[in-house]
Write an enzyme that holds these catalytic residues in place. Structure first.
Site, short mmCIF file in Angstrom:
data_model
loop_
_atom_site.label_atom_id
_atom_site.label_comp_id
_atom_site.label_asym_id
_atom_site.label_seq_id
_atom_site.Cartn_x
_atom_site.Cartn_y
_atom_site.Cartn_z
N ASN A 151 0.81 -1.22 0.00
CA ASN A 151 0.00 0.00 0.00
C ASN A 151 0.84 1.28 0.00
OD1 ASN A 151 0.75 -0.73 2.68
ND2 ASN A 151 -0.84 0.60 3.51
N GLU A 249 3.53 -5.39 12.31
CA GLU A 249 2.57 -4.29 12.19
C GLU A 249 1.48 -4.78 11.27
OE1 GLU A 249 0.21 -1.76 11.24
OE2 GLU A 249 1.71 -1.09 9.79
N CYS A 283 -3.49 1.37 6.53
CA CYS A 283 -3.93 0.64 7.73
C CYS A 283 -4.47 1.58 8.79
CB CYS A 283 -2.78 -0.20 8.28
SG CYS A 283 -1.31 0.76 8.72
N GLU A 461 7.39 0.34 16.12
CA GLU A 461 8.38 0.89 15.21
C GLU A 461 8.48 2.38 15.46
OE1 GLU A 461 6.66 -0.40 11.45
OE2 GLU A 461 8.06 -2.06 11.38
#
Length: 480
Positions: A151, A249, A283, A461
């Site tokens: 994405n 993630e 997301c 992260e």
């Protein structure tokens, strides 16, 4: 037809099996490139190159690694337009978004970690009265695997690679097979700046073969993965018994909670963005919109009108606001969720269809879609759709909307719109998410932790959190 190559030990090489995978142009529905269908033997070659490079790279000075990352950032900036055009073509996203977000952020990731590593320090603990000194250092962990999604291709590829390299690791990386082009262009940049061979190796291929080979490799010590929750669960099942470090993630089903005391115009503008940016393929998009009942009618009317004004167009056109979805398979998945929502009583307020008018029929275009619900307990409010589809529902109380917001297996992000400070403090404490934005969306500071709770992932992260992941603490105790 473009033929992409793996990048192993500082050279572009084909897959050993010499098999290829088609790469599609989302706006045209046609194959325009092919990439290597790499297998375990290709991953092993990349691992051996990374292993050979690790001793020297891990012992270089911080200043040298910082300088190399800075050079990569500058080279990305120098190719900004070329990379943006490639990202738009490969992914289907509007060129304006690729310019403003994807390529800008890819350069920023390398530049940020080039600076962050110079401020990343060891610790010392003096035990008074015992003549004992403890000091804790952070050591790079070896060859690490980085697997990124389709994405935000170069953006998220660099988000993993930059801290791994900054910390002194060497890398075997796999970009998405759906959007591999800018990762291949990054290989040219690595040559241009003189990154030592073997430090970063890019292996193309499918998740089930190339990605699987990286995850199950016995000597790749850590896996950083961004992608779907189902794939993340599979990676955990494979890697956890091998005692690999994992950063996952994963998916999100993010609530956007709107109270009547919000700044309406700012909220509306931002909600359109948080719903449909990148065709909803982020997301962090706020796909479940809950609006206080006293504002609901006004919001619904204004939101539908604003959504219907969005310009769906060819990704390479400057005026385009909504481009093509990334693949036909993904488009059909998103459309199936719209159909399921209708079957479960949802009302389509606008959109809901594939765009088949002249010039668009062969591409993967879909109308931005708003679905009104009268129940939170439905498939489309539980599953991650990852497309230009949002739902809206009214609520009456804080307690009620908190129940709605937290009634999902995901917990990545949330957005809250209110001018009430006490309400803000109460609700941000109770919303089950790794990130909560108040009166804004997608405002990022690269120093802050990024990640989710529940099925949205494991670990964090960003900033020193990423450097912590890509290093192991080692404590040394000396009596004197």
């Amino acid at each position: 037809m473009d033929y992409l190559s793996n990048y192993i030990n500082g050279k572009k090489v084909p897959a050993k099996g010499e098999k290829w995978i088609d790469v599609f142009h989302p706006a045209k529905g046609k194959v325009y490139a092919q990439l290597p269908d790499s297998q375990a033997a290709d991953v092993e070659e990349a691992y051996q190159a990374a292993k050979a490079a690790f001793p020297e790279w891990s012992n270089t000075t911080i200043e040298y690694r910082s300088e190399m990352l800075e050079k990569i950032a500058s080279a990305i900036e120098a190719r900004h337009e070329e990379l943006a055009q490639a990202e738009s073509k490969d992914n289907g996203k509007p060129i304006s978004l690729a310019r403003r977000v994807d390529i800008y952020r890819a350069a920023a990731n390398f530049r940020f970690f080039s600076k962050a590593i110079t401020q990343y320090s060891s610790e010392a603990h003096h035990t008074a009265g015992m003549n004992v000194m403890n000091y804790t250092i952070r050591k790079p962990i070896g060859v690490v695997g980085c697997i990124s999604p389709w994405n935000l291709p170069l953006y998220l590829f660099s988000w993993k690679i930059a801290p791994a390299l900054a910390a002194g690791n060497t890398v075997v990386a796999k970009p998405s097979e759906v959007t591999p082009y800018t990762a291949s262009m990054l290989a040219d940049i690595l040559d241009e700046v003189g990154l030592p061979k073997g430090v970063l190796n890019i292996v193309h291929g499918l998740g089930g073969s190339t990605g699987q080979a990286i995850v199950e490799h016995p000597d790749i010590t850590a896996i950083s993965f961004t992608g779907g929750t189902t794939t993340g669960a599979h990676i955990a099942r494979v890697a956890a018994p091998m005692f690999k470090k994992l950063s996952l993630e994963l998916g999100g089903k993010n609530p956007n909670i709107i109270f009547a005391d919000c700044n309406f115009e700012q909220m509306l503008k931002t909600t359109v963005q948080s719903s449909f940016s990148n065709q909803g393929q982020i997301c962090l998009c706020g796909s479940r919109i809950y609006v206080e009942r006293s504002l609901y009618s006004k919001f619904k009317k204004a939101f539908v009108e604003a959504t219907e004004k969005l310009r769906v167009g060819m990704p390479n056109e400057d005026a385009t606001q909504v481009g093509a979805l990334v693949s036909e398979e993904h488009l059909n998945k998103v459309l199936s969720y719209v159909q399921k929502a209708k079957e479960e009583g949802g009302k389509i307020l606008t959109g809901g269809n594939r765009i088949t008018k002249e010039g668009f029929a062969s591409g993967y275009f879909m109308e931005p879609t708003i679905i009104e619900l009268d129940s939170n307990d439905c498939t489309i409010n539980r599953d991650e759709v990852f497309g230009p589809v949002v739902t809206i529902m009214p609520f009456d109380t804080e307690e009620e909307v908190l129940g709605y917001a937290n009634a999902t297996k995901y917990g990545l992000s949330a957005t809250l719109w209110t001018e009430n400070l006490s309400r803000t403090m109460r609700m941000t404490e109770e919303i089950q998410a790794g990130i909560v934005w108040v009166n804004t969306w997608l405002t990022r500071d690269l120093r802050t932790p990024f990640g989710g709770v529940k099925a949205s992932g494991v670990g964090r992260e960003g900033g020193f959190y990423a450097l912590d992941f890509f290093t192991e603490p080692k404590n040394i105790c000396i009596r004197f």
